[in-house]
Design an enzyme around this catalytic site. Structure first.
Site, PDB file in Angstrom:
ATOM      1  CD  GLU A  52      -2.867   1.216   2.345  1.00 16.25           C
ATOM      2  OE1 GLU A  52      -2.760   0.443   3.309  1.00 16.25           O
ATOM      3  OE2 GLU A  52      -3.842   1.953   2.148  1.00 16.25           O
ATOM      4  CB  CYS A 244      -7.279   3.132   4.149  1.00 15.56           C
ATOM      5  SG  CYS A 244      -7.744   2.292   5.676  1.00 15.56           S
ATOM      6  CG  ASN A 377      -9.036  -2.452   2.685  1.00 16.23           C
ATOM      7  OD1 ASN A 377      -8.424  -3.476   2.961  1.00 16.23           O
ATOM      8  ND2 ASN A 377      -8.936  -1.339   3.417  1.00 16.23           N
ATOM      9  CD  GLU A 378      -9.217  -2.767   7.440  1.00 18.89           C
ATOM     10  OE1 GLU A 378      -9.497  -1.571   7.649  1.00 18.89           O
ATOM     11  OE2 GLU A 378      -8.279  -3.344   7.994  1.00 18.89           O
TER      12      GLU A 378
HETATM   13  O1  AHR Z   1      -2.194  -1.540   6.787  1.00 17.08           O
HETATM   14  C1  AHR Z   1      -2.612  -0.289   7.198  1.00 17.08           C
HETATM   15  C2  AHR Z   1      -4.116  -0.134   7.121  1.00 17.08           C
HETATM   16  O2  AHR Z   1      -4.726  -0.976   8.045  1.00 17.08           O
HETATM   17  C3  AHR Z   1      -4.750  -0.507   5.820  1.00 17.08           C
HETATM   18  O3  AHR Z   1      -4.749   0.521   4.913  1.00 17.08           O
HETATM   19  C4  AHR Z   1      -6.154  -0.843   6.207  1.00 17.08           C
HETATM   20  O4  AHR Z   1      -6.723  -1.820   5.374  1.00 17.08           O
HETATM   21  C5  AHR Z   1      -6.034  -1.284   7.646  1.00 17.08           C
HETATM   22  O5  AHR Z   1      -6.920  -0.628   8.453  1.00 17.08           O
END
Ligand code: AHR
Length: 658
Positions: A52, A244, A377-378
């Site tokens: 990321e 994120c 994601n999440e």
């Molecule tokens: O890995 C850091 C963050 O943690 C990522 O962006 C997110 O998916 C999680 O909350």
């Protein structure tokens, strides 16, 4: 008197047995590995990496561009990263790149004592190495009839020149100019001074500086040392681009892969989701140039031998910003679904189609063979499964072989997690992405987490995990050994857990938002954490099937602070044991391979790799090798029994050939 002496002796023995100085007085522990029937298949993609653009992971990190805000398009702050002097004006009329419209106009005048130009600060400095070459380039035009001279000079942290070049610009049309600067010293904190040496008007755009030596020598390339460290892990799956940042601070700033492909100069910059995190670390200079975009991600996956696993927006902005998240109305979701379908086409489609053609034009006519796609994601809440279902319907119809990854939210358990899993099962996603950032204790206590998971439901993708030590989160050996212990549980349950990736991957020592991270770097150097080595030892020793390893007929998952797993590689003819001793004392352990499979002939030499040390130790730029794997050769004993004195607080890998 005799009784008193005896008491002292007993106390000393007791202390010695509790102390971890390598003295083992307890009875040996007996472990048995059943090698007669290989168990579940270890998925070939099991151990991977998750990338990321957080902590300057992409821009300022893996992406080798050394100029920050090269196209002057940071929203509201077009000169972020630049210190202009003399007459410098930001304009957007008639620039060469419609999706990055800003450029700068430099006017040189004899009466200006300062001269005219602008200085780029890089990403917390620019790392320059003596005698290495750097490719300086820019686009320019001039309204003057005579050639204008542009000087680019690297200035080190002591204000000395670290290399320079002068390039002549002529003509009223935009053209690309390029030259080479050779480093005149080594410094992690140089700046780039771009100066107009002539009197007149010259427009500049997309001012760029790359090391000549990038990963695989590519022009729009990656920092070769960082890419090499990733490659050295031998990851088999590569999840990107987040995290994120997939979701964005709002829907407008979500990661849109279509903006990250095509000519690099015309990929519109986007605010990074981590620009405002956390309140005590305000980095309002964190944008995504998209220079490292989806094409480059696919290429990197191919280079390092990993399956690409892109994550795309499901139509929700980052839910972690509770109360501020945005959700696209369901009846406006189709463009998001189209993005998913087109992405599969970009990766796998024929070169005769729109997206396959673009892939070919960018240099890769062959398909990238994408087989995984994560939607969201999440994500959580009452709407997610409805949105996911809408994606799945169309993807399954058009691309039935793509394996779809759904989310179980941001936590390892709790109300949302419990609600999401049955929903994912009902939707029949192929994999469910689980995330857990928790204390080392949690990791130790959860080594049995997957022992009772449903064997018939979707498989698990442990997509983000890391042990967070308390009170200070850091990449200590305490965190690494807890992860090593937990991962024995994944090896024992490879029929449930199909993919696993630690998170986050990269962090710049001067610009991080999140801690801990797998790999730290500054502008020239790299630190592999103890956690990195744990990942590497698992990935390099994955085996093809797992094997039962037991103590008194029970799994070894924390009793007596011991954790163990075993795999066999039926091709390489290896049995590989992982043993974690979290206690502060050494242990004598007999590991018997029994029964053997038919025709199995155990070789006497055993390669042992171990990591051991004090729990608070970490690897740093100053001391990068504080905790590293070490190797020794052991001999197999009688009855196919390996007798080991396992060090205190240690992670051990034993490779037995047959
Ligand atoms: O890995 C850091 C963050 O943690 C990522 O962006 C997110 O998916 C999680 O909350």
């Amino acid at each position: 008197m005799k009784i008193k002496n005896d008491l002292i002796l007993i106390k000393v023995l007791l202390l010695l047995s509790l102390w971890g100085g390598g003295v083992a007085v307890a009875q040996p522990v007996e472990l048995v590995v059943n090698a007669s029937a290989p168990g579940s298949v270890v998925q070939p993609d099991l151990w991977g990496i998750f990338f990321e653009d957080i902590n300057f992971g992409a821009d300022g990190g893996l992406y080798a561009e050394l100029v920050k805000n090269r196209s002057f398009d940071f929203t509201n702050t077009p000169l972020m990263g630049w210190s202009p002097y003399g007459l410098v004006e930001v304009r957007k009329d008639g620039g060469p790149f419609d999706r990055n419209p800003n450029y700068v106009r430099l006017t040189g005048k004899r009466e200006l004592l300062t001269g005219t130009g602008l200085i780029n600060e890089g990403f917390r400095g620019i790392g320059i190495v003596e005698d290495e070459s750097y490719r300086f380039s820019f686009y320019a035009r001039t309204s003057e009839n005579t050639p204008q001279r542009i000087q680019a000079e690297l200035v080190d942290s002591k204000n000395n020149s670290a290399g320079r070049i002068v390039i002549e610009v002529s003509g009223k049309e935009w053209k690309k100019y390029q030259g080479e600067i050779v480093g005149r010293g080594t410094d992690t904190h140089c700046r780039l001074n771009v100066r107009l040496l002539s009197y007149g008007v010259t427009d500049l755009e997309h001012i760029s500086l790359f090391p000549a030596k990038t990963w695989k020598g590519r022009e729009n390339g990656l920092r070769s040392d960082i890419a090499q460290v990733l490659s050295d892990l031998k990851p088999k799956v590569f999840r990107f681009p987040g995290g994120c940042i997939v979701e964005g601070n709002d829907l407008a700033t979500r990661y849109q892969w279509k903006n990250s492909v095509g000519a690099v100069e015309n990929r519109p910059v986007n605010e990074n989701r981590w620009n405002y995190e956390f309140s005590y670390k305000f980095f309002p200079d964190y944008f995504q140039s998209y220079g490292l975009g989806f094409y480059e991600y696919f290429l990197l996956a191919e280079d390092i031998g990993a399956e690409p696993l892109p994550v795309i927006s499901v139509g929700f902005s980052c839910q972690f910003q509770r109360g501020r998240e945005e959700v696209v109305p369901l009846n406006e979701l189709q463009p998001y679904i189209d993005d998913a379908l087109d992405l599969i086409d970009f990766a796998n489609g024929p070169v005769t189609g729109k997206w396959g053609k673009l892939r070919a034009e960018m240099g890769h006519p062959a398909p990238f063979n994408l087989k995984y796609l994560a939607i969201g994601n999440e994500q959580w809440g009452p709407l997610y499964h409805t949105y996911l279902e809408a994606f799945m319907k169309q993807i399954r119809q058009k691309y039935p072989n793509i394996q779809i990854v759904g989310s179980s939210g941001p936590y390892s358990g709790g109300e949302e997690f419990e609600r999401l899993w049955p929903q994912m099962k009902a939707l029949k996603v192929d994999l469910v992405d689980e995330h857990y950032y928790a204390t080392p204790e949690w990791f130790l206590n959860n080594a049995r987490r997957y022992d009772n998971y449903d064997r018939n439901g979707p498989k698990v993708f442990a997509g983000e995990y890391a042990a967070h030590s308390v009170p200070i989160k850091k990449n200590s050996f305490e965190a690494a050994i807890a992860e090593a212990a937990f991962l024995t549980g994944i090896e024992r349950n490879v029929d449930v857990v199909y993919l696993a990736t630690y998170a986050p991957l990269l962090a710049h020592v001067d610009a991080w938002q999140w801690n801990p991270n797998l790999i730290w770097f500054d502008n020239l150097n790299i630190v592999r954490t103890p956690n990195y080595y744990v990942q590497q030892l698992y990935a390099h020793n994955s085996g093809t099937h797992n094997l039962p390893i037991t103590r008194n007929g029970q799994i070894v998952a924390g009793d007596d602070r011991l954790y163990a797993s075993a795999v066999i590689d039926t091709q390489k003819r290896e049995i590989i044991l992982k043993l974690v001793n979290t206690s502060p004392r050494a242990r004598n352990i007999n590991i018997r391979i029994d029964p053997l499979a038919r025709g199995m002939n155990i070789k006497s030499e055993v390669k042992a790799t171990f990591m051991s040390g004090e729990l608070h130790r970490e690897n740093t730029l100053q001391e990068p090798l504080a905790i590293v794997p070490q190797e020794e050769i052991l001999k197999m004993g009688e009855n196919n029994t390996l007798t080991v004195n396992v060090r205190w607080q240690s992670f051990n890998v034993y490779k037995i050939n047959y």
